[in-house]
Write an enzyme that holds these catalytic residues in place. Structure first.
Site, PDB file in Angstrom:
ATOM      1  N   VAL A  93       0.838  -1.202   0.000  1.00 57.45           N
ATOM      2  CA  VAL A  93       0.000   0.000   0.000  1.00 57.45           C
ATOM      3  C   VAL A  93       0.868   1.246   0.000  1.00 57.45           C
ATOM      4  O   VAL A  93       1.886   1.292   0.687  1.00 57.45           O
ATOM      5  CB  VAL A  93      -0.879   0.002   1.288  1.00 57.45           C
ATOM      6  CG1 VAL A  93      -1.524   1.352   1.518  1.00 57.45           C
ATOM      7  CG2 VAL A  93      -1.933  -1.084   1.230  1.00 57.45           C
ATOM      8  N   CYS A  94       0.459   2.256  -0.790  1.00 63.43           N
ATOM      9  CA  CYS A  94       1.138   3.552  -0.700  1.00 63.43           C
ATOM     10  C   CYS A  94       0.095   4.657  -0.822  1.00 63.43           C
ATOM     11  O   CYS A  94      -1.102   4.401  -0.735  1.00 63.43           O
ATOM     12  CB  CYS A  94       2.219   3.691  -1.764  1.00 63.43           C
ATOM     13  SG  CYS A  94       1.573   3.842  -3.438  1.00 63.43           S
ATOM     14  N   ALA A  95       0.537   5.894  -1.012  1.00 63.71           N
ATOM     15  CA  ALA A  95      -0.402   7.020  -1.024  1.00 63.71           C
ATOM     16  C   ALA A  95      -1.336   6.979  -2.233  1.00 63.71           C
ATOM     17  O   ALA A  95      -2.543   7.137  -2.112  1.00 63.71           O
ATOM     18  CB  ALA A  95       0.362   8.333  -0.982  1.00 63.71           C
ATOM     19  N   MET A 105      -4.017   4.907  -0.767  1.00 60.13           N
ATOM     20  CA  MET A 105      -4.786   5.360   0.391  1.00 60.13           C
ATOM     21  C   MET A 105      -5.784   6.453   0.007  1.00 60.13           C
ATOM     22  O   MET A 105      -6.780   6.661   0.688  1.00 60.13           O
ATOM     23  CB  MET A 105      -3.840   5.881   1.484  1.00 60.13           C
ATOM     24  CG  MET A 105      -3.010   4.804   2.149  1.00 60.13           C
ATOM     25  SD  MET A 105      -4.017   3.542   2.996  1.00 60.13           S
ATOM     26  CE  MET A 105      -4.417   4.389   4.530  1.00 60.13           C
TER      27      MET A 105
END
Lengths: 376, 75
Positions: free
Chosen positions: A72-74, A101
């Site tokens: 997961v990242c931004a 996210m």
């Protein structure tokens, strides 16, 4: 073997079904500390992507082989980048969160909360990444939507699926943690937009006041929504009693906490109202009412069906915020040592008053992070 | 501010600004300054966080017409 995208909807299903999942969050440490994916069987670790540029050996050892692994990242790019490196290194399967996210923050799941009198229904909309809860009351082809978040398309699809006509869009108070979809929804479907007058001092648009004692009727079978003035989180905060069974508390009372009185800079002025609402007004209501709040902050607040609800009587037994006998202790609890205020809360309030008109991208940025409307 | 090398990472999405910055700085000498221009909003927090974790020094950070600018001194 290889990497595959996981949508926010698929992740929401996994979280709500309590499936085991290992998450490697590759955002920087501050962002991770601020806010992350949570779930009962989610194991999550943080390692910023830029610390993996020289090699991923140190992280490979920490990745389990017995459950699904999601990166997961931004926004998406970095998670895909890291997932690629991992898959190449060990030939395993790796998922990455599509849209990151940002998309997780915006995703909404609807769950049926209850059946009402004469075939009416009550739905809860769970914005799982941010902890926002909205509601729809349906009866005989008519609907009222309470505390809608700004993604009005989600409500539009819901209304179409249920073949219901929107009669009311209601905000229980002027929100400070997220941008309301109430006014837009009302305009889009030619419905009434209701907002408590005491919270509407600075608003630049017309609305119908949500007054204490007012009854909104949805459907010909008269499921009524009774307004109950309950200040404290804001001076205008007004609860709704639906079908004499459900208490929509807005941001006054949550399942695991109580609302904070400081988001308009008036904690000392509003703390007395909050006490009066929680310790007198609510205390005198039928304790069999089921509380449906506008937020949750911990994953433990979701039940096995992914809903957030609790009997008022149970909350008087176990919610700490309802069990602080001493007035001064209560005052200190709700005005001191509060969690940080929600990101951009001042501009969010201005937007909800119609005083600011941010772009979609700015709205997304403003809403990143947890809701933080509770005392703790 | 003077720099030994300018990296134009405008229009690039995360993780590329940091990936390219790392490549550039690897080619510089200790004490050299790398100037980075980026437009991805994530760079505003990621470049300083990367600088810190990699031991380099963020000498200056600026924003001009939506372009984020960073000056990094190689350790």
């Amino acid at each position: 073997m290889g990497i595959q995208a996981l949508t926010a909807a698929e992740l929401a299903k996994k979280v709500m079904n309590q499936e085991p999942l290992f998450i490697l969050d590759v955002r920087n440490e501050d962002e991770f500390q601020d806010w992350k994916v949570e779930g009962k069987n989610v194991e999550i670790i943080n390692k910023p992507y830029f610390e993996l540029l020289d090699g991923i050996d140190e992280i490979l050892d920490r990745i389990p082989s017995d459950k699904e692994v999601l990166i997961v990242c931004a926004k998406e790019g970095s998670s895909q980048f890291v997932a690629d490196m991992l898959a190449e290194a060990d030939g395993g399967d790796y998922l990455y969160l599509q849209g990151g996210m940002k998309t997780w923050s915006e995703h909404i799941e609807s769950v049926k909360a209850a059946d009402l009198t004469d075939g009416g229904e009550l739905y809860q909309f769970v914005r799982i990444g941010k902890g926002c809860l909205s509601y729809a009351v349906l009866s005989n082809g008519e609907a009222a939507i309470v505390d809608p978040v700004r993604f009005t398309d989600a409500f539009a699809s819901f209304l179409e699926e249920k073949q219901a006509v929107l009669k009311y869009a209601v905000d229980t108070h002027l929100h400070a943690d997220h941008i309301s979809g109430g006014r837009e929804l009302a305009e889009r479907f030619d419905a009434s937009y209701l907002l408590p007058e005491a919270d509407a001092g600075g608003v630049t648009f017309s609305y119908e006041p949500l007054e204490d004692g007012k009854t909104l009727t949805v459907g010909s079978t008269e499921i009524d929504i009774q307004a109950l003035y309950s200040p404290g989180h804001t001076i205008g905060s007004t609860s709704l009693v639906v079908d004499n069974q459900y208490l929509l508390t807005g941001d006054i009372l949550f399942v695991d906490s109580i609302g904070r009185p400081d988001l308009a800079g008036k904690a000392e002025d509003w703390v007395g109202d909050l006490r009066e609402t929680l310790y007198s007004r609510y205390a005198n209501l039928d304790r069999n009412l089921i509380v449906l709040p506008a937020h949750f902050s911990k994953k433990e607040e979701l039940d096995d069906s992914g809903r957030v609800m609790a009997k008022l009587d149970d909350l008087y037994a176990r919610n700490h915020g309802l069990n602080i006998e001493d007035k001064d202790t209560f005052r200190r609890t709700v005005t001191e040592n509060l969690p940080p205020q929600p990101n951009s809360y001042a501009t969010i309030r201005q937007t909800n008053m119609g005083q600011a008109a941010p772009t979609e991208e700015e709205k997304t940025e403003m809403e990143i992070g947890p809701n933080r409307c509770a005392v703790s | 501010m003077e720099s030994n090398k300018v990296l134009n990472a405008e229009g690039l999405a995360c993780p590329m600004p940091v990936v390219k910055a790392k490549k550039e700085i690897d080619n510089l000498n200790a004490g050299d300054i790398l100037e980075i221009h980026a437009t991805d909003k994530g760079a505003a927090s990621d470049i300083p966080a990367w600088t810190k974790s990699s031991g380099h020094e963020l000498v200056q950070q600026d924003e001009e017409n939506d372009i984020l600018k960073f000056w990094i001194k190689k350790a």
